[in-house]
Design an enzyme around this catalytic site. Structure first.
Site, PDB file in Angstrom:
ATOM      1  N   ARG A 104      -1.198  26.448  10.365  1.00  0.00           N
ATOM      2  CA  ARG A 104      -2.033  25.303   9.989  1.00  0.00           C
ATOM      3  C   ARG A 104      -1.257  24.458   8.979  1.00  0.00           C
ATOM      4  O   ARG A 104      -1.028  24.871   7.845  1.00  0.00           O
ATOM      5  CB  ARG A 104      -3.346  25.804   9.389  1.00  0.00           C
ATOM      6  CG  ARG A 104      -4.236  24.703   8.817  1.00  0.00           C
ATOM      7  CD  ARG A 104      -4.822  23.817   9.896  1.00  0.00           C
ATOM      8  NE  ARG A 104      -5.865  24.483  10.649  1.00  0.00           N
ATOM      9  CZ  ARG A 104      -7.168  24.315  10.416  1.00  0.00           C
ATOM     10  NH1 ARG A 104      -7.581  23.514   9.459  1.00  0.00           N
ATOM     11  NH2 ARG A 104      -8.043  24.952  11.165  1.00  0.00           N
ATOM     12  N   LYS A 109       9.529   5.185   8.850  1.00  0.00           N
ATOM     13  CA  LYS A 109       9.116   4.964  10.234  1.00  0.00           C
ATOM     14  C   LYS A 109       8.034   3.877  10.247  1.00  0.00           C
ATOM     15  O   LYS A 109       7.421   3.624   9.203  1.00  0.00           O
ATOM     16  CB  LYS A 109       8.605   6.262  10.850  1.00  0.00           C
ATOM     17  CG  LYS A 109       7.170   6.628  10.436  1.00  0.00           C
ATOM     18  CD  LYS A 109       6.597   7.666  11.348  1.00  0.00           C
ATOM     19  CE  LYS A 109       5.128   7.855  11.110  1.00  0.00           C
ATOM     20  NZ  LYS A 109       4.258   6.826  11.653  1.00  0.00           N
ATOM     21  N   LYS A 147      -7.200  18.059  11.620  1.00  0.00           N
ATOM     22  CA  LYS A 147      -6.256  19.139  11.371  1.00  0.00           C
ATOM     23  C   LYS A 147      -4.927  18.819  12.040  1.00  0.00           C
ATOM     24  O   LYS A 147      -4.851  17.984  12.949  1.00  0.00           O
ATOM     25  CB  LYS A 147      -6.787  20.476  11.903  1.00  0.00           C
ATOM     26  CG  LYS A 147      -6.926  20.541  13.421  1.00  0.00           C
ATOM     27  CD  LYS A 147      -7.421  21.919  13.841  1.00  0.00           C
ATOM     28  CE  LYS A 147      -7.590  21.996  15.364  1.00  0.00           C
ATOM     29  NZ  LYS A 147      -8.077  23.323  15.793  1.00  0.00           N
ATOM     30  N   ASP A 194       0.812  -1.214   0.000  1.00  0.00           N
ATOM     31  CA  ASP A 194       0.000   0.000   0.000  1.00  0.00           C
ATOM     32  C   ASP A 194       0.847   1.267   0.000  1.00  0.00           C
ATOM     33  O   ASP A 194       0.527   2.227  -0.704  1.00  0.00           O
ATOM     34  CB  ASP A 194      -0.940   0.023   1.217  1.00  0.00           C
ATOM     35  CG  ASP A 194      -2.213  -0.785   0.979  1.00  0.00           C
ATOM     36  OD1 ASP A 194      -2.388  -1.264  -0.163  1.00  0.00           O
ATOM     37  OD2 ASP A 194      -3.008  -0.929   1.912  1.00  0.00           O
ATOM     38  N   HIS A 212       7.759  11.903   6.820  1.00  0.00           N
ATOM     39  CA  HIS A 212       7.163  12.725   5.761  1.00  0.00           C
ATOM     40  C   HIS A 212       6.679  14.079   6.267  1.00  0.00           C
ATOM     41  O   HIS A 212       6.512  15.011   5.481  1.00  0.00           O
ATOM     42  CB  HIS A 212       6.022  11.973   5.071  1.00  0.00           C
ATOM     43  CG  HIS A 212       4.745  11.906   5.843  1.00  0.00           C
ATOM     44  ND1 HIS A 212       4.465  10.898   6.733  1.00  0.00           N
ATOM     45  CD2 HIS A 212       3.672  12.731   5.857  1.00  0.00           C
ATOM     46  CE1 HIS A 212       3.277  11.101   7.262  1.00  0.00           C
ATOM     47  NE2 HIS A 212       2.768  12.208   6.751  1.00  0.00           N
ATOM     48  N   LYS A 266      -7.227  10.089  17.449  1.00  0.00           N
ATOM     49  CA  LYS A 266      -8.092   9.589  16.387  1.00  0.00           C
ATOM     50  C   LYS A 266      -9.550   9.666  16.840  1.00  0.00           C
ATOM     51  O   LYS A 266      -9.845   9.717  18.028  1.00  0.00           O
ATOM     52  CB  LYS A 266      -7.724   8.147  16.030  1.00  0.00           C
ATOM     53  CG  LYS A 266      -6.365   8.014  15.352  1.00  0.00           C
ATOM     54  CD  LYS A 266      -6.081   6.572  14.992  1.00  0.00           C
ATOM     55  CE  LYS A 266      -4.826   6.444  14.146  1.00  0.00           C
ATOM     56  NZ  LYS A 266      -4.959   7.040  12.796  1.00  0.00           N
ATOM     57  N   GLU A 304      -7.496  13.640  14.011  1.00  0.00           N
ATOM     58  CA  GLU A 304      -8.179  12.958  12.913  1.00  0.00           C
ATOM     59  C   GLU A 304      -9.628  12.716  13.327  1.00  0.00           C
ATOM     60  O   GLU A 304      -9.901  12.417  14.496  1.00  0.00           O
ATOM     61  CB  GLU A 304      -7.502  11.624  12.576  1.00  0.00           C
ATOM     62  CG  GLU A 304      -6.165  11.789  11.884  1.00  0.00           C
ATOM     63  CD  GLU A 304      -5.514  10.470  11.518  1.00  0.00           C
ATOM     64  OE1 GLU A 304      -4.738  10.453  10.547  1.00  0.00           O
ATOM     65  OE2 GLU A 304      -5.769   9.455  12.201  1.00  0.00           O
ATOM     66  N   ALA A 351       3.831   1.844  -1.133  1.00  0.00           N
ATOM     67  CA  ALA A 351       4.444   2.076  -2.445  1.00  0.00           C
ATOM     68  C   ALA A 351       3.411   2.560  -3.453  1.00  0.00           C
ATOM     69  O   ALA A 351       3.653   3.513  -4.207  1.00  0.00           O
ATOM     70  CB  ALA A 351       5.112   0.791  -2.940  1.00  0.00           C
ATOM     71  N   HIS A 357       6.461  12.554  14.292  1.00  0.00           N
ATOM     72  CA  HIS A 357       5.963  13.740  13.592  1.00  0.00           C
ATOM     73  C   HIS A 357       5.967  14.984  14.480  1.00  0.00           C
ATOM     74  O   HIS A 357       6.548  16.015  14.142  1.00  0.00           O
ATOM     75  CB  HIS A 357       4.531  13.497  13.098  1.00  0.00           C
ATOM     76  CG  HIS A 357       4.407  12.412  12.084  1.00  0.00           C
ATOM     77  ND1 HIS A 357       5.451  12.017  11.292  1.00  0.00           N
ATOM     78  CD2 HIS A 357       3.345  11.640  11.722  1.00  0.00           C
ATOM     79  CE1 HIS A 357       5.043  11.048  10.493  1.00  0.00           C
ATOM     80  NE2 HIS A 357       3.773  10.805  10.728  1.00  0.00           N
TER      81      HIS A 357
END
Length: 514
Positions: free
Chosen positions: A393, A181, A365, A43, A211, A359, A249, A45, A273
């Site tokens: 943001r 990660k 956001k 997934d 990322h 979650k 989320e 990739a 993150h």
């Protein structure tokens, strides 16, 4: 090409990594480029890596006459079958069809297991054929291996690459490894993984990708802080009351419960993150923009974080999480966490850094919220409306805005909260913001490690969170229940209030519409 330390002090013996980096300073960044996506049928990739490569190709950063892309996985499929699987994840808009077809023709597939010498020898042969076909000149061969794989197979895959697929031809050039990660589960496992990979590759060859460091607004942090005069005198404990770094989320684990339960929200989001964002918010000005100078300052921040206090942690788990059949009925894994980190240095002593992630909450956001202290001698009696805040943001609707108090239009002298707003959608109309993976893959090709995690940085991050993670795993910290679609456990808001955060009432930032 990986940047290295300054070389003006030749009397100092060079470290192993510095020597490696110096030897590779003259490697050209043009010529034959082979990008290998290991785990090509997975997934990650399909959804992230290949679309990012396509966008780089579409924008001209990957040139057809130089690059070839190799997929490697255990699935026994042909080149065309892989291309057909990927096609649906690539853009389908007007004008894309020709580019998509051209891009897919650059992809070749090699099947093999991740501990199979024959498979990696076949991969090496395929790459070598590509290099020979491009008539590569000496020193121009470049091999980039992207491990879109579970961390558990990193050591064996890296060993196979080192022994059978690494660039060791007369063409010279470089070999670089990108690892995703989560990089370990705690300090011990991360160190073991680092040691196993470190025995095979030098630090300048290893790119630990997070990322979030590729997001546009995260990349903007250094410019905002160090290129604007009015931020410099304000960015300290004398003016800032608290800083929140938030990830929310509005959906749950959605079929990934079994995977998520192995890690939880702290390992999945906060330890990597949000902590990376904290480093950029809190670090001192680096000597220069060289990657090592920036990463040195990030490490200093992490080493200044004091142990997290029990009373400054709230964990939660949303109702219905354990309904997932892949999640154990007795799971204590947090799907929500609010915790306060404190940095023991001259700039930040006494300022709480509030990290919050969850979650199944009431909104989606990610943002940084810098709340300034109250105005001394508040003659307008407006503190109840809220304090000045600088908000960045990160997603969605990328923006930066300053919340401030102004006079409400009209004949009366009354105040209201408003904002100075830089919304990217409005200000930069027609400008496409690149995806994080595009930027980071391009950085890897260029050899720029600024936005990748160094080994000592990874170790310092795990040192902060390992004690609390072990206690959660032992059941010593309990996750409080909360309803999906809520703000999380009420205890989290109480923690923010104790930390000195002043809630703004009656004000909502509305992203501008075009």
């Amino acid at each position: 090409m990986a940047a290295s330390s300054e070389w003006h002090c030749e009397k100092r013996p060079l470290s192993k990594n510095e020597s490696f980096a110096r030897e590779n300073e003259d490697v050209p960044e043009t010529g034959c480029l082979s990008i290998v996506v290991l785990g090509a049928s997975g997934d990650l990739a399909k959804k992230k890596t290949f679309p990012a490569l396509y966008n780089l190709y579409r924008q001209g950063f990957l040139r057809k006459n130089e690059v070839h892309i190799f997929g490697y996985a255990r699935t026994n499929i042909t080149d065309d079958e892989l291309r057909d699987r990927l096609r649906g994840y690539l853009p389908q808009g007007t004008g894309d069809a020709e580019y998509v077809s051209s891009f897919l023709q650059l992809i070749k597939y090699v099947s093999g297991s991740y501990d199979d010498p024959e498979g990696f020898q076949a991969l090496d042969n395929a790459i070598s054929e590509h290099e020979i076909s491009k008539n590569s000149t000496e020193g121009s061969s470049r091999r980039l291996f992207y491990l879109a794989l579970p961390p558990s197979v990193y050591p064996q895959v890296c060993k196979m690459i080192k022994n059978y697929s690494m660039n060791r031809s007369d063409l010279g050039g470089w070999t670089r490894i990108v690892v995703e990660k989560p990089f370990g589960r705690d300090l011990a496992s991360a160190e073991e993984l680092s040691s196993q990979i470190g025995e095979l590759f030098e630090e300048p060859q290893i790119y630990r990708i997070d990322h979030y460091l590729g997001k546009e607004l995260v990349q903007n942090l250094l410019v905002l802080r160090f290129a604007n005069r009015f931020f410099l005198p304000l960015w300290n404990r004398d003016n800032i009351a608290n800083i929140q770094i938030v990830f929310r989320e509005d959906f749950g684990t959605e079929g990934r419960g079994g995977y998520f339960d192995q890690y939880g929200i702290i390992r999945d989001i906060i330890q990597n993150h949000l902590l990376q964002v904290l480093c950029l918010v809190a670090m001192e000005k680096p000597v220069s923009l060289k990657p090592e100078h920036i990463r040195d300052e990030k490490v200093k921040v992490l080493q200044s974080v004091v142990p997290i206090q029990d009373e400054e942690v709230v964990l939660g788990q949303y109702d219905g999480y354990k309904d997932d059949p892949t999640v154990p009925d007795i799971s204590n894994t947090p799907t929500f966490a609010t915790m306060i980190l404190r940095i023991h240095n001259e700039r930040w002593e006494g300022v709480p850094f509030i990290l919050k992630a969850g979650k199944a909450l009431n909104s989606r956001k990610a943002e940084i919220r810098v709340q300034f202290k109250s105005v001394p001698g508040d003659i307008f009696k407006c503190e109840k409306q809220g304090r000045n805040e600088f908000v960045i943001r990160l997603q969605p609707s990328e923006a930066m805005y300053m919340k401030l108090t102004v006079k409400k239009p009209g004949l009366e002298m009354s105040t209201v909260q408003s904002e100075l707003d830089l919304s990217y959608r409005q200000r930069y109309q027609g400008l496409v913001i690149p995806e994080a993976y595009e930027r980071l893959i391009l950085d890897t090709i260029k050899g720029d490690q600024q936005h990748f995690v160094r080994r000592d940085e990874l170790r310092a991050a795990w040192e902060i969170f390992t004690p609390i993670l072990h206690r959660i795993d032992k059941g010593e910290y309990k996750s409080l229940p909360y309803k999906p679609g809520s703000r999380g456990p009420a205890e989290a808001d109480e923690l923010l209030e104790r930390a000195g955060y002043v809630q703004t009432h009656g004000y909502i930032w509305i992203p501008p519409t075009l």
